[in-house]
Design an enzyme around this catalytic site. Structure first.
Site, PDB file in Angstrom:
ATOM      1  N   ARG A 105       0.819  -1.221   0.000  1.00  0.00           N
ATOM      2  CA  ARG A 105       0.000   0.000   0.000  1.00  0.00           C
ATOM      3  C   ARG A 105       0.852   1.270   0.000  1.00  0.00           C
ATOM      4  NH1 ARG A 105      -3.363   3.010   4.069  1.00  0.00           N
ATOM      5  NH2 ARG A 105      -5.306   3.637   3.030  1.00  0.00           N
ATOM      6  N   ILE A 157      -7.270   7.702  -0.796  1.00  0.00           N
ATOM      7  CA  ILE A 157      -7.187   6.241  -0.839  1.00  0.00           C
ATOM      8  C   ILE A 157      -7.980   5.735   0.355  1.00  0.00           C
ATOM      9  CG2 ILE A 157      -4.970   6.300   0.412  1.00  0.00           C
ATOM     10  CD1 ILE A 157      -4.210   3.684  -0.900  1.00  0.00           C
ATOM     11  N   SER A 158      -8.887   4.804   0.140  1.00  0.00           N
ATOM     12  CA  SER A 158      -9.769   4.327   1.204  1.00  0.00           C
ATOM     13  C   SER A 158      -8.999   3.587   2.286  1.00  0.00           C
ATOM     14  CB  SER A 158     -10.843   3.396   0.628  1.00  0.00           C
ATOM     15  OG  SER A 158     -11.695   4.086  -0.260  1.00  0.00           O
ATOM     16  N   LYS A 159      -9.587   3.541   3.468  1.00  0.00           N
ATOM     17  CA  LYS A 159      -8.997   2.784   4.569  1.00  0.00           C
ATOM     18  C   LYS A 159      -8.871   1.311   4.174  1.00  0.00           C
ATOM     19  CE  LYS A 159     -11.941   3.544   7.859  1.00  0.00           C
ATOM     20  NZ  LYS A 159     -12.480   3.594   9.257  1.00  0.00           N
TER      21      LYS A 159
END
Length: 277
Positions: free
Chosen positions: A92, A118-120
């Protein structure tokens, strides 16, 4: 006869266990699948075989960092072994700005530019798990072709590439489309196709899709998405419970008799917009 599908404009491939091709010196390798799962993931593997990576590397490249994130995801309720495995394999920190890299494996959303995030990790894992739960799959079988609305930095597309056969990902912002292409060059994913266009229109040339997943939410699901979803397919997207209200996760299943949907937990995504920019 349908029109030929476009191929991605970049070399793309993330190593999979069955595709252990030689790598250039200095490039990360996929570790062997031979150690036992961590205790936090034992519940997740009760009914499915779970891959346990052997920690290798240093700093943010260390698999131990990613495995710690995966253990937290399992403790938070993610149960699908395929999803946990994929989350543990995709780096990530390569999808966020250098100044934010130390936060890459925390369960938080991070800015990626142009007002987007950017999503969790938990949200990414949860939505993909819901998508894969559309129908039972045999061991080793992947979900079919999936349409992603909102490529962003490319992280979710990379995770999806490990659990579905093909990913068509649409981004409306040229700057993010280009950033995702650059981010994904390192991984070399042959089954990811990045498209620059209006995500509200979907991508009819790739339809029908076994699954559709959206990283932006509006007051309603565009009809184009439902039209492009295969019978038996599933759509997972954030949607406002009412016009202007807070967002919740929508799971929509398309059947021969029509569509069925469920509204789940509250989420917060960037707004769904039309057009390109």
């Amino acid at each position: 006869m349908s029109a030929p599908r476009p191929r991605p404009g970049f070399p793309a491939r993330l190593d999979r266990p069955a595709e252990a091709a030689p790598r250039p010196r200095g490039q990360a390798t996929v570790p062997p699948r031979n150690s036992a799962p961590a205790p936090a993931r034992e519940a997740a593997v009760a009914r499915q075989p779970q891959t346990r990576l052997t920690p290798q590397g240093l700093g943010l490249d260390s698999q131990a960092v990613r495995l710690a994130m995966v253990d937290k995801l399992a403790a938070q309720g993610i149960r699908d072994a395929r999803v946990l495995d994929a989350m543990g394999r995709v780096e990530r920190h390569r999808f966020v700005d250098t100044g934010l890299a130390t936060q890459a494996y925390e369960d938080t959303s991070l800015p990626i530019g142009l007002g987007q995030t950017i999503s969790k990790p938990n949200v990414v894992a949860r939505m993909i798990e819901l998508l894969l739960a559309a129908r039972p799959l045999r061991e080793g079988e992947r979900m079919g072709r999936v349409l992603e609305i909102g490529t962003g930095c490319g992280y979710q597309a990379a995770v999806l590439s490990l659990v579905v056969q093909e990913v068509y990902s649409v981004e409306r912002l040229r700057g993010l489309h280009d950033k995702a292409r650059e981010n994904l060059r390192h991984f070399r994913l042959p089954n990811v196709h990045l498209l620059f266009g209006d995500g509200m229109e979907g991508y009819a040339r790739g339809a029908p899709y076994a699954g559709i997943i959206a990283a932006a939410g509006g007051d309603a699901v565009p009809q184009a998405w439902i039209d492009q979803l295969a019978v038996g397919g599933r759509l997972v997207a954030p949607v406002a419970r009412a016009a202007g209200a807070a967002q919740v996760l929508l799971v929509l299943d398309k059947t021969a008799a029509g569509v069925q949907h469920s509204l789940l937990e509250a989420v917060h995504f960037v707004p769904l917009k039309s057009g390109i920019a």
